[in-house]
Design an enzyme around this catalytic site. Structure first.
Site, PDB file in Angstrom:
ATOM      1  N   LYS A  54       0.836  -1.208   0.000  1.00 33.46           N
ATOM      2  CA  LYS A  54       0.000   0.000   0.000  1.00 33.46           C
ATOM      3  C   LYS A  54       0.870   1.257   0.000  1.00 33.46           C
ATOM      4  O   LYS A  54       0.642   2.184  -0.782  1.00 33.46           O
ATOM      5  CB  LYS A  54      -0.924   0.000   1.226  1.00 33.46           C
ATOM      6  CG  LYS A  54      -2.049  -1.037   1.122  1.00 33.46           C
ATOM      7  CD  LYS A  54      -2.785  -1.274   2.446  1.00 33.46           C
ATOM      8  CE  LYS A  54      -3.810  -2.400   2.268  1.00 33.46           C
ATOM      9  NZ  LYS A  54      -4.535  -2.750   3.489  1.00 33.46           N
ATOM     10  N   GLN A  98      -4.379  -0.989   9.676  1.00 33.43           N
ATOM     11  CA  GLN A  98      -4.371  -2.358   9.152  1.00 33.43           C
ATOM     12  C   GLN A  98      -4.950  -3.328  10.177  1.00 33.43           C
ATOM     13  O   GLN A  98      -4.586  -3.291  11.355  1.00 33.43           O
ATOM     14  CB  GLN A  98      -2.935  -2.751   8.771  1.00 33.43           C
ATOM     15  CG  GLN A  98      -2.803  -4.082   8.078  1.00 33.43           C
ATOM     16  CD  GLN A  98      -3.448  -4.131   6.679  1.00 33.43           C
ATOM     17  OE1 GLN A  98      -3.596  -3.105   6.017  1.00 33.43           O
ATOM     18  NE2 GLN A  98      -3.827  -5.307   6.248  1.00 33.43           N
ATOM     19  N   ASP A 121     -10.727   3.034   4.030  1.00 33.17           N
ATOM     20  CA  ASP A 121     -11.150   1.628   4.047  1.00 33.17           C
ATOM     21  C   ASP A 121     -12.666   1.504   3.872  1.00 33.17           C
ATOM     22  O   ASP A 121     -13.171   0.437   3.554  1.00 33.17           O
ATOM     23  CB  ASP A 121     -10.818   0.997   5.416  1.00 33.17           C
ATOM     24  CG  ASP A 121      -9.538   0.178   5.385  1.00 33.17           C
ATOM     25  OD1 ASP A 121      -9.244  -0.412   4.336  1.00 33.17           O
ATOM     26  OD2 ASP A 121      -8.857   0.128   6.428  1.00 33.17           O
TER      27      ASP A 121
HETATM   28  N1  GUN Z   1      -6.827  -6.524   6.605  1.00 31.49           N
HETATM   29  C1  GUN Z   1      -7.181  -7.309   5.567  1.00 31.49           C
HETATM   30  N2  GUN Z   1      -7.790  -6.581   4.603  1.00 31.49           N
HETATM   31  C2  GUN Z   1      -7.829  -5.303   5.054  1.00 31.49           C
HETATM   32  C3  GUN Z   1      -8.316  -4.093   4.486  1.00 31.49           C
HETATM   33  O1  GUN Z   1      -8.876  -4.036   3.389  1.00 31.49           O
HETATM   34  N3  GUN Z   1      -8.135  -2.994   5.275  1.00 31.49           N
HETATM   35  C4  GUN Z   1      -7.555  -3.040   6.501  1.00 31.49           C
HETATM   36  N4  GUN Z   1      -7.460  -1.899   7.186  1.00 31.49           N
HETATM   37  N5  GUN Z   1      -7.091  -4.148   7.044  1.00 31.49           N
HETATM   38  C5  GUN Z   1      -7.218  -5.275   6.313  1.00 31.49           C
END
Ligand code: GUN
Length: 319
Positions: A54, A98, A121
């Protein structure tokens, strides 16, 4: 005829190119550079891979990216404090914490603390509510990516029966809301659904998001369906791998187990999907690649909304 593979790569690349152009235009026309902040707590290896991707992708597209990596022992209060600092910083457009967080941290409270206008998100209840009402909002990246794959491949959604296996807040529920918004007839199935195959076999579009390797198999898939595999599971059992693949792909996967200890498998048995579906998203190389691209798109959307659209509507602050 075997299914046509819906590769995520060209679609993710196209979206990233569009985002890059938008970032350039924002800088030239408004002097704005969007900024994404990613927070990771602890050392979950999968989270490390996702967060690295990311942060790196943001930088590649000209988005300013920051990474806060906190120790696993970080207290709930300290994480909350950091989120509030990031909320208050007007130069930050997107905040992503995350998941999963360590057990002693209340995930729900942390998500609810994020400013909804920065919630790239799309997990905050305000954004979840807006999505369910069909209002413009920041939409969860993985289901948004699924829609991009379908639309950009020319697969019709309106009027089709979409069946989702899995009801998570991250994928299943938002996936249902978006497909409904796109005028599909939507059914959500889950672990307590009775006679699952009889329902999934009605699907024109079948989305698997349950977190169990190869769970969706031949008996679940209607001939000619579009099968979207959202799962990412590590499989190290050679017998299981042999059930999921054949030919050259099986040889490649067994080699991966031998050298790396495991191979990535989705929630769909790929051998069965290839035999029965018309279209199938592979794992890896399918939906997963879209998640990061859509996060970049959300970050630019948040920057535009906060810094351009809202001030023009007369709001004194971006909040
Ligand atoms: N953990 C697994 N997928 C995601 C996601 O799309 N966003 C976040 N913040 N954590 C994750």
């Amino acid at each position: 005829m075997p299914a046509t593979i819906l590769s995520g790569k060209p679609i993710a690349e196209a979206i990233k190119t569009e985002v890059e152009s938008e970032v350039t235009a924002l800088e030239i026309e408004h002097g704005i550079r969007p900024c994404l902040t990613v927070v990771r707590v602890g050392s979950d290896p999968a989270s490390e891979v996702y967060v690295t991707s990311k942060v790196r992708t943001a930088a590649e597209l000209g988005i300013i990216s920051q990474h806060h990596h906190l120790p696993a022992e970080t207290s709930h209060e300290d994480l909350l404090r950091l989120v509030n600092e990031l909320n208050a910083d007007n130069n930050i457009d997107g905040i992503l914490v995350q998941l999963p967080l360590p057990k002693h941290i209340n995930e729900r409270e942390i998500i609810e603390a994020i400013d909804p206008t920065k919630d790239v998100d799309g997990f905050h209840p305000v954004n979840v509510g807006k999505l369910s009402l069909g209002y413009p909002s920041l939409i969860p990246c993985t289901p948004a990516g699924v829609i991009e794959i379908l639309k950009r491949t020319g697969i019709e959604i309106a009027g089709k029966h979409a069946v989702i296996v899995g009801r998570s807040n991250i994928v299943g529920k938002p996936m249902a809301a978006i497909l409904l918004q796109e005028n599909a007839t939507v059914t959500i199935c889950h672990s307590r659904t009775a006679d699952l195959p009889s329902i999934t076999r009605q699907a024109d579009i079948l989305v698997a998001a349950i977190g169990r390797a190869g769970f969706v198999c031949g008996e679940h898939i209607r001939d000619g369906a579009t099968v979207v595999d959202v799962g990412i599971n590590r499989v190290s059992d050679i017998e299981a791998v042999s059930r999921f693949f054949n030919g050259d792909e099986l040889a490649k996967r067994l080699q991966a187990v031998e050298t790396r200890g495991s191979t990535l498998v989705g929630d769909v048995n790929p051998k069965d999907a290839m035999a029965k579906a018309a279209y199938f998203t592979p794992v890896p190389g399918g939906v997963g690649l879209l998640t990061v691209a859509m996060l970049m798109k959300n970050t630019v959307k948040a920057a535009k909304t906060r810094r351009i659209e809202w001030p023009q509507k007369g709001s004194k602050s971006a909040k």
